[in-house]
Design an enzyme around this catalytic site. Sequence first.
Site, mmCIF file in Angstrom:
data_model
loop_
_atom_site.group_PDB
_atom_site.id
_atom_site.type_symbol
_atom_site.label_atom_id
_atom_site.label_comp_id
_atom_site.label_asym_id
_atom_site.label_seq_id
_atom_site.Cartn_x
_atom_site.Cartn_y
_atom_site.Cartn_z
ATOM 1 N N HIS A 90 13.489 -29.927 37.440
ATOM 2 C CA HIS A 90 14.545 -29.628 36.415
ATOM 3 C C HIS A 90 15.830 -29.002 37.198
ATOM 4 O O HIS A 90 15.664 -28.704 38.294
ATOM 5 C CB HIS A 90 14.131 -29.066 35.202
ATOM 6 C CG HIS A 90 13.665 -27.948 35.576
ATOM 7 N ND1 HIS A 90 12.370 -27.374 35.178
ATOM 8 C CD2 HIS A 90 14.242 -26.789 35.777
ATOM 9 C CE1 HIS A 90 12.268 -26.287 35.363
ATOM 10 N NE2 HIS A 90 13.329 -25.584 35.730
HETATM 11 C C1 T46 Z 1 12.609 -22.659 37.792
HETATM 12 C C2 T46 Z 1 11.118 -22.307 38.081
HETATM 13 C C3 T46 Z 1 11.042 -21.204 39.322
HETATM 14 C C4 T46 Z 1 9.690 -19.618 28.147
HETATM 15 O O1 T46 Z 1 9.067 -19.700 27.078
HETATM 16 N N1 T46 Z 1 10.374 -18.713 28.883
HETATM 17 C C5 T46 Z 1 10.742 -18.618 29.909
HETATM 18 O O2 T46 Z 1 11.682 -17.728 30.504
HETATM 19 C C6 T46 Z 1 10.331 -19.691 30.923
HETATM 20 C C7 T46 Z 1 10.861 -19.867 32.469
HETATM 21 C C8 T46 Z 1 9.761 -20.912 30.295
HETATM 22 N N2 T46 Z 1 9.284 -20.928 29.021
HETATM 23 C C9 T46 Z 1 8.500 -21.924 28.703
HETATM 24 C C10 T46 Z 1 9.089 -23.059 28.599
HETATM 25 C C11 T46 Z 1 8.214 -24.229 28.706
HETATM 26 O O3 T46 Z 1 7.453 -24.454 27.639
HETATM 27 O O4 T46 Z 1 7.393 -22.075 29.415
HETATM 28 C C12 T46 Z 1 7.172 -23.677 29.642
HETATM 29 C C13 T46 Z 1 7.121 -24.095 31.171
HETATM 30 O O5 T46 Z 1 8.724 -23.552 31.431
HETATM 31 P P1 T46 Z 1 9.327 -24.477 32.833
HETATM 32 O O6 T46 Z 1 9.352 -25.852 32.715
HETATM 33 O O7 T46 Z 1 10.705 -23.826 32.781
HETATM 34 O O8 T46 Z 1 8.537 -24.026 33.837
HETATM 35 P P2 T46 Z 1 8.691 -24.226 35.467
HETATM 36 O O9 T46 Z 1 7.924 -23.331 36.102
HETATM 37 O O10 T46 Z 1 8.717 -25.623 35.931
HETATM 38 O O11 T46 Z 1 10.402 -23.641 35.953
HETATM 39 C C14 T46 Z 1 10.848 -22.322 35.703
HETATM 40 C C15 T46 Z 1 12.206 -22.141 35.598
HETATM 41 O O12 T46 Z 1 12.588 -22.811 34.394
HETATM 42 C C16 T46 Z 1 12.756 -22.884 36.593
HETATM 43 O O13 T46 Z 1 14.288 -22.657 36.308
HETATM 44 O O14 T46 Z 1 13.351 -22.292 38.958
HETATM 45 O O15 T46 Z 1 10.510 -21.750 37.137
#
Ligand code: T46
Length: 133
Positions: free
Chosen positions: A49
């Site tokens: 993303h």
């Molecule tokens: C990036 C990589 C390295 C939260 O509730 N709080 C938070 O601070 C975060 C980061 C996520 N979440 C929830 C939202 C989703 O339901 O955790 C779930 C997975 O989140 P996300 O799709 O953002 O996870 P990653 O690991 O794919 O991505 C994250 C960051 O969003 C992204 O910017 O660089 O970690």
Amino acid sequence: MQPQLISLPVLRDRYGFIGVVEGQEALPFEVRRFYFIGDVAPGATRGSHAHRTLRQLIIALSGSFVVDLDDGNSVEEFALDTPHVGLLVPPGYWRTLRDFAPNTVVGVLASHEYDESDYIRSYRDFVEWARAR
Ligand code: T46
């Protein structure tokens, strides 16, 4: 701000090391959030993303992985395998984290609190958004 690897100051003695990110000079943004990722399943990827405004510093606290950063035109690849180096990620980059070594822990310092409306989760939408920028 371009994506870039930055060295993190590390204090080492015979008992180990302490890495420090401190003060306004250390990063080009104020830190509003720290989160960490671990227990990544073998072969899994994370990310896939982009963020409209979020700035981040991504660190391999342990283990290693690769970050692909795509600006809509080309992809740059960064290998992270030491907590002594962080990857600065500006807004507007489609990021994919891959090739995680077992027991990897990713630490992320972020410029804003979690906000789902800052995400672009469709690659097609991202390319359109990046071209219109
Ligand atoms: C990036 C990589 C390295 C939260 O509730 N709080 C938070 O601070 C975060 C980061 C996520 N979440 C929830 C939202 C989703 O339901 O955790 C779930 C997975 O989140 P996300 O799709 O953002 O996870 P990653 O690991 O794919 O991505 C994250 C960051 O969003 C992204 O910017 O660089 O970690």
